[in-house]
Design a protein around this motif. Structure first.
Motif, PDB file in Angstrom:
ATOM      1  N   GLY A   1      60.578  89.865  62.387  1.00 55.09           N
ATOM      2  CA  GLY A   1      60.508  91.305  62.204  1.00 55.09           C
ATOM      3  C   GLY A   1      59.535  91.700  61.133  1.00 55.09           C
ATOM      4  N   GLY A   2      58.997  92.871  61.274  1.00 56.88           N
ATOM      5  CA  GLY A   2      57.995  93.365  60.341  1.00 56.88           C
ATOM      6  C   GLY A   2      58.612  94.182  59.222  1.00 56.88           C
ATOM      7  N   LEU A   3      57.735  94.670  58.386  1.00 59.89           N
ATOM      8  CA  LEU A   3      58.142  95.472  57.244  1.00 59.89           C
ATOM      9  C   LEU A   3      57.852  96.942  57.534  1.00 59.89           C
ATOM     10  N   GLN A   4      58.870  97.777  57.343  1.00 58.65           N
ATOM     11  CA  GLN A   4      58.695  99.224  57.512  1.00 58.65           C
ATOM     12  C   GLN A   4      58.919  99.883  56.164  1.00 58.65           C
ATOM     13  N   VAL A   5      57.969 100.669  55.737  1.00 53.32           N
ATOM     14  CA  VAL A   5      58.058 101.276  54.413  1.00 53.32           C
ATOM     15  C   VAL A   5      57.858 102.780  54.509  1.00 53.32           C
ATOM     16  N   ARG A   6      58.802 103.527  53.939  1.00 60.14           N
ATOM     17  CA  ARG A   6      58.616 104.969  53.781  1.00 60.14           C
ATOM     18  C   ARG A   6      59.158 105.340  52.399  1.00 60.14           C
ATOM     19  N   LEU A   7      58.278 105.813  51.546  1.00 63.96           N
ATOM     20  CA  LEU A   7      58.676 106.147  50.180  1.00 63.96           C
ATOM     21  C   LEU A   7      58.240 107.563  49.868  1.00 63.96           C
TER      22      LEU A   7
ATOM     23  N   LEU B   1      62.001  96.179  42.476  1.00 63.88           N
ATOM     24  CA  LEU B   1      61.823  96.265  41.026  1.00 63.88           C
ATOM     25  C   LEU B   1      61.697  97.710  40.562  1.00 63.88           C
ATOM     26  N   TYR B   2      61.525  98.614  41.517  1.00 64.26           N
ATOM     27  CA  TYR B   2      61.435 100.031  41.177  1.00 64.26           C
ATOM     28  C   TYR B   2      62.164 100.812  42.260  1.00 64.26           C
ATOM     29  N   ARG B   3      63.071 101.688  41.836  1.00 62.76           N
ATOM     30  CA  ARG B   3      63.869 102.424  42.816  1.00 62.76           C
ATOM     31  C   ARG B   3      63.395 103.869  42.903  1.00 62.76           C
ATOM     32  N   PRO B   4      62.713 104.233  44.004  1.00 61.25           N
ATOM     33  CA  PRO B   4      62.263 105.611  44.153  1.00 61.25           C
ATOM     34  C   PRO B   4      63.422 106.530  44.538  1.00 61.25           C
ATOM     35  N   ARG B   5      63.186 107.846  44.438  1.00 62.40           N
ATOM     36  CA  ARG B   5      64.257 108.795  44.741  1.00 62.40           C
ATOM     37  C   ARG B   5      64.533 108.852  46.239  1.00 62.40           C
ATOM     38  N   GLY B   6      63.458 108.769  47.048  1.00 62.34           N
ATOM     39  CA  GLY B   6      63.662 108.925  48.482  1.00 62.34           C
ATOM     40  C   GLY B   6      62.907 107.879  49.276  1.00 62.34           C
ATOM     41  N   GLY B   7      63.421 107.594  50.487  1.00 63.76           N
ATOM     42  CA  GLY B   7      62.691 106.697  51.363  1.00 63.76           C
ATOM     43  C   GLY B   7      63.547 105.611  51.974  1.00 63.76           C
ATOM     44  N   VAL B   8      62.896 104.774  52.771  1.00 63.11           N
ATOM     45  CA  VAL B   8      63.554 103.677  53.472  1.00 63.11           C
ATOM     46  C   VAL B   8      62.623 102.471  53.445  1.00 63.11           C
ATOM     47  N   VAL B   9      63.171 101.293  53.183  1.00 66.34           N
ATOM     48  CA  VAL B   9      62.412 100.052  53.340  1.00 66.34           C
ATOM     49  C   VAL B   9      63.251  99.116  54.192  1.00 66.34           C
ATOM     50  N   THR B  10      62.723  98.701  55.322  1.00 62.67           N
ATOM     51  CA  THR B  10      63.449  97.722  56.123  1.00 62.67           C
ATOM     52  C   THR B  10      62.547  96.532  56.395  1.00 62.67           C
ATOM     53  N   CYS B  11      63.190  95.369  56.534  1.00 62.23           N
ATOM     54  CA  CYS B  11      62.457  94.154  56.866  1.00 62.23           C
ATOM     55  C   CYS B  11      63.168  93.535  58.060  1.00 62.23           C
ATOM     56  N   GLY B  12      62.514  93.528  59.203  1.00 56.66           N
ATOM     57  CA  GLY B  12      63.202  93.121  60.425  1.00 56.66           C
ATOM     58  C   GLY B  12      64.352  94.080  60.662  1.00 56.66           C
ATOM     59  N   SER B  13      65.569  93.537  60.799  1.00 60.52           N
ATOM     60  CA  SER B  13      66.719  94.405  61.044  1.00 60.52           C
ATOM     61  C   SER B  13      67.487  94.672  59.747  1.00 60.52           C
ATOM     62  N   VAL B  14      67.004  94.143  58.632  1.00 58.59           N
ATOM     63  CA  VAL B  14      67.731  94.281  57.372  1.00 58.59           C
ATOM     64  C   VAL B  14      67.214  95.498  56.593  1.00 58.59           C
ATOM     65  N   VAL B  15      68.134  96.360  56.186  1.00 56.96           N
ATOM     66  CA  VAL B  15      67.765  97.517  55.369  1.00 56.96           C
ATOM     67  C   VAL B  15      67.776  97.095  53.898  1.00 56.96           C
ATOM     68  N   TRP B  16      66.626  97.160  53.258  1.00 61.61           N
ATOM     69  CA  TRP B  16      66.532  96.808  51.843  1.00 61.61           C
ATOM     70  C   TRP B  16      66.804  98.019  50.963  1.00 61.61           C
ATOM     71  N   PHE B  17      66.364  99.161  51.445  1.00 58.33           N
ATOM     72  CA  PHE B  17      66.513 100.384  50.657  1.00 58.33           C
ATOM     73  C   PHE B  17      66.632 101.553  51.609  1.00 58.33           C
ATOM     74  N   ASP B  18      67.644 102.378  51.378  1.00 60.22           N
ATOM     75  CA  ASP B  18      67.769 103.620  52.123  1.00 60.22           C
ATOM     76  C   ASP B  18      68.378 104.642  51.174  1.00 60.22           C
ATOM     77  N   ALA B  19      67.545 105.587  50.741  1.00 59.16           N
ATOM     78  CA  ALA B  19      67.987 106.543  49.729  1.00 59.16           C
ATOM     79  C   ALA B  19      69.170 107.365  50.228  1.00 59.16           C
ATOM     80  N   GLU B  20      69.152 107.704  51.515  1.00 62.96           N
ATOM     81  CA  GLU B  20      70.184 108.593  52.040  1.00 62.96           C
ATOM     82  C   GLU B  20      71.565 107.937  52.029  1.00 62.96           C
ATOM     83  N   SER B  21      71.623 106.683  52.455  1.00 64.02           N
ATOM     84  CA  SER B  21      72.926 106.009  52.484  1.00 64.02           C
ATOM     85  C   SER B  21      73.219 105.303  51.165  1.00 64.02           C
ATOM     86  N   GLY B  22      72.248 105.347  50.246  1.00 61.77           N
ATOM     87  CA  GLY B  22      72.452 104.705  48.948  1.00 61.77           C
ATOM     88  C   GLY B  22      72.327 103.192  48.998  1.00 61.77           C
ATOM     89  N   THR B  23      71.708 102.673  50.056  1.00 63.34           N
ATOM     90  CA  THR B  23      71.527 101.223  50.160  1.00 63.34           C
ATOM     91  C   THR B  23      70.427 100.765  49.206  1.00 63.34           C
TER      92      THR B  23
END
Lengths: 222, 259
Positions: free
Chosen positions: B21-27, B67-89
């Protein structure tokens, strides 16, 4: 030589160092790696004992720990003893008085480690504690040694605060620095001279050790 | 003397297969550092983040690494959610399996090259750790210098230790923050060739932060132009350079050294 006074001073210096090193590591790390509201005020408060006249600090500690204060009363209820004019009170005063000597070298040392090395360790999978143990502490150890040596030596020689909070009860609160003053008052310059020479020598050795370690650490890091 | 030169797949032999899976980034955030960046990077793809210093390139990498937590956005790698501001992940950097080469490498100065690589293998039993670290160092051509400290290695060698350390964890994503900035021109050419070889055998998304347009043109499949935390344009290097989306993009590309 006033041996009981010397033993008491060594005991006080050792206990102060033992209490302050963990405090210095925790606070020094927080100040080095985190930004928060009121950080400057905290740093100013920690540095205060460096510039405040010891008698002023001693006065406030005397008030804060006195028999009439909540702290003093709680202590008395707990132990049946007064906090002022006791070794425990002296230790508390000594810890407060030495805060900058323990925290500042450690803060500088942790700042010298830098965020990138911690980040590299975290990204590599090391936990916060493992990073502290394997990366931060091995690189900050000259600061730890400086903090320890400075706190110990500075406690050996402290006078104003000790006199205010502890008085000069032989074997209980009369430290070597107070004893020197007493000997001079009694025109016993020979005893005062021996004890002064001892403090001078130990202070000199301490500073030489701190500088020597600093230079060695710089060479190692290249 | 290369990362993988002439031995296709050599580094990869030492590594485990990455999660697919690839990397999806939205910050996005308004402040304190402005961010408006959205891009993706497929396995095996090399995506360059280009822009002047202070454009927020390193901040984007840090957000991906945890290493840095932005206020908004989503970062996923393959099917794994690394960061999701909305759900607080928010996964910690330790939980993300990222390989990162830091600007000026951030090698641990009190450890040998081998010790540096072994820190990324802490989860493994001791004997296996040493064996893997040595194997990785051999793959990057430093087998005989494993016991040396970073201060006793050249700039190019330090960089290769940093790469070996980043790969040791079998990362799902490789992040490179100006990996060629601290070496001389000749070493840079060689290391760039090594990276080109490495990526053919390494089937994970690779992000390369650089201010050097030539570097992006030679190495990257996709490139994003960053300005004040905002991605202005994304496309193949040829497309972006021949058809800049705005005057600002054209200006940034012209102003960048080497462009």
């Amino acid at each position: 030589m006033d041996w009981p006074a010397l033993v008491l001073s060594l005991k006080l210096a050792g206990a102060t160092t033992l209490v302050l090193l963990p405090v210095g590591i925790i606070l020094g790390r927080v100040l080095a790696f985190h930004d928060f509201r009121g950080k400057r005020w905290l740093e100013a408060a920690i540095t205060l004992p460096l510039v405040l006249p010891p008698t002023v600090l001693g006065y406030y500690l005397l008030i804060a720990m006195g028999v009439a204060s909540p702290v003093g009363q709680a202590w008395q209820a707990l132990t049946g003893d007064t906090l002022v004019f006791s070794f425990s009170g002296l230790l508390i005063a000594s810890v407060v008085f030495n805060l900058p000597f323990a925290i500042q070298p450690l803060q500088r040392a942790f700042e010298g480690v830098g965020q990138d090395l911690r980040h590299a360790a975290w990204v590599g999978g090391l936990s916060t504690f493992a990073t502290f143990r394997k990366v931060e502490l091995p690189l900050a150890w000259p600061g730890l040694l400086s903090a320890g040596v400075l706190t110990f030596t500075h406690t050996l020689g402290e006078f104003g605060v000790v006199l205010m909070v502890g008085g000069a009860i032989p074997g209980e609160t009369r430290t070597i620095a107070v004893s020197i003053y007493d000997r001079v008052q009694a025109f016993d310059t020979a005893a005062a001279g021996i004890m002064s020479a001892f403090l001078l020598f130990s202070a000199f050795i301490a500073i030489a050790v701190v500088y020597g370690v600093g230079a060695r650490a710089v060479r190692l890091r290249g | 003397m290369g990362w993988a030169r002439g031995r296709c797949g050599s580094v990869v032999e030492v590594l485990e297969a990455p999660a697919p899976g690839g990397l999806q980034v939205r910050l996005h955030q308004a402040g304190p550092i402005r961010l408006a960046a959205e891009f993706s990077c497929a396995p095996g793809e090399l995506h360059a983040l280009v822009g002047p210093s202070g454009a927020g390139k390193t901040t984007v990498l840090k957000a991906i690494a945890g290493l840095y937590r932005p206020r908004g956005g989503v970062v996923t790698c393959g099917s794994v959610v690394w960061f999701d501001a909305e759900s607080g992940t928010w996964l910690s950097p330790q939980d993300r399996r990222v390989g990162m080469v830091f600007q000026s490498y951030a090698l641990f100065p009190h450890m040998s090259a081998q010790g540096n690589v072994e820190t990324s293998l802490a989860a493994r039993p001791g004997p296996e750790r040493a064996e893997r670290a040595l194997a990785l160092l051999a793959q990057v051509g430093l087998g005989d210098k494993a016991h040396r400290r970073p201060a006793d290695l050249s700039g190019g060698e330090q960089q290769r230790v940093a790469v070996a350390r980043a790969l040791a964890r079998s990362p799902d994503v490789l992040l490179l923050d100006e990996p060629f900035a601290a070496v001389d021109r000749r070493t840079r050419r060689r290391l760039q060739q090594d990276l080109a070889d490495l990526r053919t055998s390494l089937n994970i998304p690779i992000l390369l932060v650089t201010h050097d347009l030539d570097e992006a043109r030679v190495l990257a499949d996709q490139m994003s132009v960053l300005h004040q935390g905002q991605i202005l344009q994304t496309g193949t290097p040829e497309a972006v350079m021949s058809r800049p989306a705005s005057d600002l993009v054209a200006e940034i590309l012209d102003l960048s050294p080497g462009g």
